[in-house]
Design a protein around this motif. Structure first.
Motif, PDB file in Angstrom:
ATOM      1  N   SER A 153       0.836  -1.199   0.000  1.00  0.00           N
ATOM      2  CA  SER A 153       0.000   0.000   0.000  1.00  0.00           C
ATOM      3  C   SER A 153       0.867   1.244   0.000  1.00  0.00           C
ATOM      4  O   SER A 153       1.940   1.276   0.617  1.00  0.00           O
ATOM      5  N   GLU A 154       0.381   2.272  -0.694  1.00  0.00           N
ATOM      6  CA  GLU A 154       1.042   3.576  -0.692  1.00  0.00           C
ATOM      7  C   GLU A 154       0.593   4.372   0.526  1.00  0.00           C
ATOM      8  O   GLU A 154       1.367   5.094   1.141  1.00  0.00           O
ATOM      9  N   HIS A 157      -5.331   4.194   1.228  1.00  0.00           N
ATOM     10  CA  HIS A 157      -6.316   4.164   0.150  1.00  0.00           C
ATOM     11  C   HIS A 157      -5.813   3.469  -1.118  1.00  0.00           C
ATOM     12  O   HIS A 157      -6.598   2.846  -1.828  1.00  0.00           O
ATOM     13  N   SER A 158      -4.522   3.586  -1.424  1.00  0.00           N
ATOM     14  CA  SER A 158      -3.971   3.004  -2.652  1.00  0.00           C
ATOM     15  C   SER A 158      -3.329   1.659  -2.339  1.00  0.00           C
ATOM     16  O   SER A 158      -2.305   1.597  -1.645  1.00  0.00           O
ATOM     17  N   TYR A 160      -1.966  -2.203  -3.789  1.00  0.00           N
ATOM     18  CA  TYR A 160      -1.423  -2.904  -4.954  1.00  0.00           C
ATOM     19  C   TYR A 160      -1.287  -4.382  -4.626  1.00  0.00           C
ATOM     20  O   TYR A 160      -0.901  -4.758  -3.513  1.00  0.00           O
ATOM     21  N   HIS A 170      -3.909  -2.249  -9.234  1.00  0.00           N
ATOM     22  CA  HIS A 170      -3.998  -1.110  -8.336  1.00  0.00           C
ATOM     23  C   HIS A 170      -5.454  -0.977  -7.896  1.00  0.00           C
ATOM     24  O   HIS A 170      -6.364  -0.989  -8.735  1.00  0.00           O
ATOM     25  N   TRP A 171      -5.676  -0.860  -6.578  1.00  0.00           N
ATOM     26  CA  TRP A 171      -7.020  -0.771  -6.024  1.00  0.00           C
ATOM     27  C   TRP A 171      -7.166   0.529  -5.239  1.00  0.00           C
ATOM     28  O   TRP A 171      -6.204   1.032  -4.659  1.00  0.00           O
ATOM     29  N   ASN A 172      -8.382   1.020  -5.195  1.00  0.00           N
ATOM     30  CA  ASN A 172      -8.719   2.151  -4.331  1.00  0.00           C
ATOM     31  C   ASN A 172      -9.570   1.628  -3.172  1.00  0.00           C
ATOM     32  O   ASN A 172     -10.630   1.031  -3.377  1.00  0.00           O
ATOM     33  N   VAL A 181      -8.568   0.095  -9.915  1.00  0.00           N
ATOM     34  CA  VAL A 181      -8.220   1.311 -10.661  1.00  0.00           C
ATOM     35  C   VAL A 181      -7.637   0.937 -12.012  1.00  0.00           C
ATOM     36  O   VAL A 181      -8.043   1.451 -13.044  1.00  0.00           O
ATOM     37  N   ARG A 214       2.766   4.190 -11.508  1.00  0.00           N
ATOM     38  CA  ARG A 214       1.616   3.921 -10.648  1.00  0.00           C
ATOM     39  C   ARG A 214       0.389   4.741 -11.039  1.00  0.00           C
ATOM     40  O   ARG A 214      -0.740   4.350 -10.755  1.00  0.00           O
ATOM     41  N   ARG A 215       0.597   5.868 -11.694  1.00  0.00           N
ATOM     42  CA  ARG A 215      -0.522   6.728 -12.050  1.00  0.00           C
ATOM     43  C   ARG A 215      -1.302   6.189 -13.246  1.00  0.00           C
ATOM     44  O   ARG A 215      -2.523   6.289 -13.295  1.00  0.00           O
TER      45      ARG A 215
END
Length: 316
Positions: A153-154, A157-158, A160, A170-172, A181, A214-215
């Motif tokens: 996780s970043e 909320h983010s 992986y 990638h998940w929200n 995502v 990642r974006r």
């Protein structure tokens, strides 16, 4: 037998110190120093404690002044703490997944746990410290079509995740829902991921590791090429990447100048087992294998044999 002979004080120092290695450093050994001047003299020597701590810890800076007795106390107290089940709260969830859990990640809020299994499911758990239990909050079926190997996780909320199905996702996470995502097919089983700046590095059963934006979820660069399966990745100071694998060699790579191998640690010369997990703190690398041991190495030293046993835990 001559009762006037003091057999204990006449023991060779090596045997005396071997006996001392079984005694508690907080109670028994301080009491032993009060028995006689000879015991006090032996146990007051820094070399005794430096030898006792050898192979389990070493300072990461040359020339640093070390209180070896205090260092020994800290290490042995920590080992004793970790071995004692009464010092830890056990949070148990029976049959959390139907198959093995290969991925587990705790969010930075320390209240939420993600688990990924070979059944392809991601489950989210709330930590209830008062009840000492894990409360299942949601299940994401078919998160992947294969074994889930890593979750990172970043922030809160983010999220992986990567899988043996070749995908990196990638998940929200909103607290009560997990929404995809983007998903990227990397064409090889992905066994390890690491978040670095604006990118995520993915590696696994492939000769290269891949940098992914990642974006956007697009791959744009490959790094370190070898033929080893990469089971785990770890970063040091956002510049150096550690990678371990089935080749029993842990390699360090400089990401700033795309230099492949800075230094490698030959794990095979220490244990026949494959290194399975990595962790770092400052310049010290910690490695765990499939036994009851974990190891440490100063990664600033270009010495393949710098790896040494840090602790050996009881199987119980």
């Amino acid at each position: 037998m001559d009762c006037d002979v003091d057999y204990l004080s006449n023991l060779p120092i090596e045997i005396f110190l071997h006996i001392c290695s079984y005694l508690d450093i907080n109670k028994s050994l301080p009491a032993l120093k009060c028995v006689c001047k000879q015991f006090k003299f032996i146990l007051s020597d820094d070399l005794v404690w430096k030898s006792r701590v050898a192979g389990r810890w070493f300072p990461n800076e040359k020339g640093i002044e070390v209180d070896w007795l205090e260092a020994c106390k800290c290490i042995e107290n920590e080992a004793s703490y970790l071995r004692d089940p009464s010092t830890c709260d056990q949070l148990v969830s029976e049959r959390a997944h139907e198959t093995d859990i290969d991925a587990l990640h705790i969010l930075e809020n320390h209240k939420t746990i993600f688990t990924g299994s070979r059944d392809g499911l991601i489950k989210i758990w709330n930590i209830n410290t008062e009840e000492k239990a894990l409360e299942k909050s949601m299940i994401l079926p078919c998160a992947h079509n294969g074994w889930i190997w890593r979750i990172e996780s970043e922030d809160c909320h983010s999220i992986y995740s990567c899988s043996f199905d070749h995908s990196l996702k990638h998940w929200n996470f909103s607290g009560d829902n997990l929404v995809e995502v983007w998903s990227l097919d990397l064409k090889f089983p992905v066994l390890s991921i690491k978040l670095v700046n604006e990118n995520v590095i993915a590696a696994g059963v492939h000769k290269e590791a891949v940098l992914v934006d990642r974006r956007t979820g697009t791959s744009f660069r490959t790094i370190f090429k070898d033929n080893h399966v990469k089971l785990c990745l770890e970063m040091i100071n956002d510049n150096y990447l550690l990678a371990n694998g089935a080749g029993k060699k842990i390699c360090c790579y400089d990401l700033r100048n795309d230099k492949d191998e800075v230094v490698s640690f030959n794990f095979g010369q220490v244990t026949p087992l494959v290194p399975l997990h990595l962790a770092t703190q400052q310049n010290i690398m910690y490695v765990a294998d499939g036994s009851s041991k974990f190891y440490s190495a100063d990664i600033t030293k270009n010495e393949p044999l710098a790896l040494r046993v840090s602790f050996k835990f009881n199987n119980t």
